[in-house]
Write a protein that holds these residues in place. Structure first.
Motif, PDB file in Angstrom:
ATOM      1  N   PRO A 208       0.831  -1.210   0.000  1.00 21.67           N
ATOM      2  CA  PRO A 208       0.000   0.000   0.000  1.00 21.67           C
ATOM      3  C   PRO A 208       0.864   1.259   0.000  1.00 21.67           C
ATOM      4  N   THR A 209       0.372   2.270  -0.637  1.00 22.96           N
ATOM      5  CA  THR A 209       1.084   3.557  -0.680  1.00 22.96           C
ATOM      6  C   THR A 209       0.493   4.539   0.319  1.00 22.96           C
TER       7      THR A 209
ATOM      8  N   VAL B 168     -10.649  -1.524 -10.660  1.00 21.97           N
ATOM      9  CA  VAL B 168      -9.555  -0.687 -10.168  1.00 21.97           C
ATOM     10  C   VAL B 168      -8.248  -1.456 -10.319  1.00 21.97           C
ATOM     11  N   SER B 169      -7.130  -0.766 -10.189  1.00 17.37           N
ATOM     12  CA  SER B 169      -5.819  -1.388 -10.323  1.00 17.37           C
ATOM     13  C   SER B 169      -5.462  -2.193  -9.079  1.00 17.37           C
ATOM     14  N   LEU B 170      -4.453  -3.070  -9.221  1.00 17.84           N
ATOM     15  CA  LEU B 170      -3.977  -3.831  -8.071  1.00 17.84           C
ATOM     16  C   LEU B 170      -3.439  -2.904  -6.992  1.00 17.84           C
ATOM     17  N   GLN B 171      -2.823  -1.808  -7.407  1.00 15.30           N
ATOM     18  CA  GLN B 171      -2.317  -0.849  -6.425  1.00 15.30           C
ATOM     19  C   GLN B 171      -3.461  -0.212  -5.649  1.00 15.30           C
ATOM     20  N   ASP B 172      -4.539   0.109  -6.350  1.00 18.10           N
ATOM     21  CA  ASP B 172      -5.699   0.700  -5.686  1.00 18.10           C
ATOM     22  C   ASP B 172      -6.329  -0.305  -4.724  1.00 18.10           C
TER      23      ASP B 172
ATOM     24  N   MET C 197      -7.475  -1.855   0.747  1.00 17.95           N
ATOM     25  CA  MET C 197      -7.381  -2.864   1.808  1.00 17.95           C
ATOM     26  C   MET C 197      -6.764  -2.275   3.080  1.00 17.95           C
ATOM     27  N   GLU C 198      -5.801  -1.386   2.907  1.00 19.68           N
ATOM     28  CA  GLU C 198      -5.101  -0.819   4.057  1.00 19.68           C
ATOM     29  C   GLU C 198      -6.053  -0.060   4.975  1.00 19.68           C
TER      30      GLU C 198
ATOM     31  N   LEU D  11      -4.719 -11.054   3.665  1.00 18.79           N
ATOM     32  CA  LEU D  11      -4.063 -11.564   4.863  1.00 18.79           C
ATOM     33  C   LEU D  11      -2.637 -11.048   4.986  1.00 18.79           C
ATOM     34  N   ILE D  12      -1.950 -10.895   3.848  1.00 16.43           N
ATOM     35  CA  ILE D  12      -0.600 -10.328   3.881  1.00 16.43           C
ATOM     36  C   ILE D  12      -0.622  -8.923   4.485  1.00 16.43           C
TER      37      ILE D  12
END
Length: 416
Positions: A216-217, A286-290, A295-296, A319-320
């Motif tokens: 996550p960013t 949405v993108s995987l980054q989004d 999730m964060e 879970l990661i």
């Protein structure tokens, strides 16, 4: 070791998780010193390549003659599908193409990740040369032409006539390979397949897909509102309708939101029915980054699938990141979600069960903290390097039973 990976779908042309898994494993193997080649397809004949180097791998990207490409399967008219499947089973050009690639690569080992779209009969070219191989089972394609055994909103109890005929032909091609093994990301998927195909006669191994996900960013921010999250295709097999109906019947006083990330054939219907609910927020694709960023700052991932999911990558990604998961007690989901440890399991397809389970958490959100802590404490079991080594170990075991001429070759990059 010279390894040929077969994956009819492969980045940058991505439709799902199987091709991402193939890319991750291929590039890891190349990084370990193996000579890796990938046979895949392209939707654009102008983008064909023959052994071009990408990410350390030699890529054979082809555009086989078909009624439509694998990338257009979801939108292809029904009348074309029987022709496409017949081509996939019997077109001699599939074998000829595989022979050309095998002549060029001269592999010691073959990993079949996803062969539909390149032709099941192409496996006979591998078998004819006695090359050891592992077939990675991402779905139920060896038994079902739809690859899911899920039709008209429900699971199939058995094989219909077309699937039975197709499965018999596919098994005949598999039997042409003397030195063969199987990898499945879940025991549930393997057992389902074994109930219809004699794959249990071969070495079978459970190895999770060696995927990795973007970090996550954004930083995590706590909130008083319980933030629920769904990530995936908007299709009846995913049980989204069960989830939406369950949430719609909750006490309006309960404070929660549901972010729905993804698109699919049922999106318009569900937007029309639930889009004006104060708790429902449809985001589309949405993108995987989004996804990682969402999730964060979510509190619970919901996976209400009503079909036999294999090993959903979205659960592993959650879970990661320490995001607890509430999932259906079906397929490979219980192999990832331990009830009361890193999440909760709920009866698949039961609106009342999902409503009760979610209401219980919303009434006492403090239950989420230990689930999150337990998820974070066990992220190591999903490490890409660990899982890639497990897959390579399976390759070595199958290779050990191959002819002496192949076993005697040095295995570059293999770890003891």
């Amino acid at each position: 070791m010279r390894i040929l990976m077969i994956s009819s779908l492969y980045p940058p042309f991505v439709r799902g998780g199987a091709e991402i898994c193939a890319h991750n494993l291929a590039t890891w193997l190349a990084g370990e010193g193996h000579e890796v080649s990938v046979l895949t397809t392209t939707p654009d004949p102008a983008q064909e390549t023959w052994g071009a180097i990408e990410d350390g791998c030699r890529i054979y990207r082809v555009s086989p003659p078909r009624a439509y490409s694998p990338f257009d399967a979801g939108d292809a008219p029904g009348w074309k599908k029987p022709l496409w499947h017949l081509q996939d089973l019997f077109d001699p050009r599939n074998v000829a193409l595989m022979d050309r690639v095998l002549d060029d690569v001269r592999p010691d080992f073959v990993n079949i990740q996803y062969i539909q779209g390149l032709g099941y009969n192409a496996m006979t070219a591998i078998g004819r040369r006695g090359i050891p191989a592992v077939f990675t089972l991402h779905d139920l394609g060896l038994t079902c032409v739809r690859m899911s055994m899920f039709v008209d909103g429900k699971e199939c109890n058995g094989l219909c006539t077309p699937c039975r005929a197709s499965a018999g032909v596919k098994m005949r091609y598999l039997r042409s390979m003397e030195h063969l093994g199987f990898i499945s990301p879940s025991t549930a998927n393997l057992q389902k397949l074994q109930s219809f195909q004699p794959v249990g006669e071969y070495p079978c191994h459970r190895v999770l897909n060696p995927n990795e996900y973007p970090s996550p960013t954004v930083g995590r921010e706590e909130a008083d509102t319980v933030r629920l999250l769904y990530v995936g295709r908007l299709h009846s097999s995913k049980g989204v309708q069960v989830l939406l109906e369950a949430l719609d019947g909750l006490d309006p006083a309960l404070d929660f939101t549901l972010d729905i990330l993804g698109s699919g054939p049922d999106e318009a219907e569900w937007r029309a029915r639930y889009g004006d609910k104060p708790w429902a927020r449809f985001a589309g694709h949405v993108s995987l980054q989004d996804v990682a960023d969402r999730m964060e700052n979510s509190d619970l991932l919901l996976v209400p699938s009503i079909w036999n999911e294999n090993s959903p990558g979205v659960i592993i990604q959650a879970l990661i990141q320490g995001l607890p998961v509430m999932g259906s007690d079906k397929g490979g989901i219980p192999e990832l979600v331990q009830h009361g440890e890193n999440g909760l399991l709920v009866e698949a397809g039961s609106v009342s069960a999902w409503r009760t389970a979610i209401a219980g958490l919303l009434a006492d959100p403090a239950q989420l903290a230990p689930l999150r802590a337990n998820a974070l404490a066990a992220t190591g079991r999903f490490a890409k390097t660990t899982l890639s080594h497990e897959a390579l170990s399976v390759f070595e075991k199958i290779l050990a039973g191959a002819p002496e001429a192949i076993r005697a070759q040095p295995l570059a990059g293999v770890h003891a």
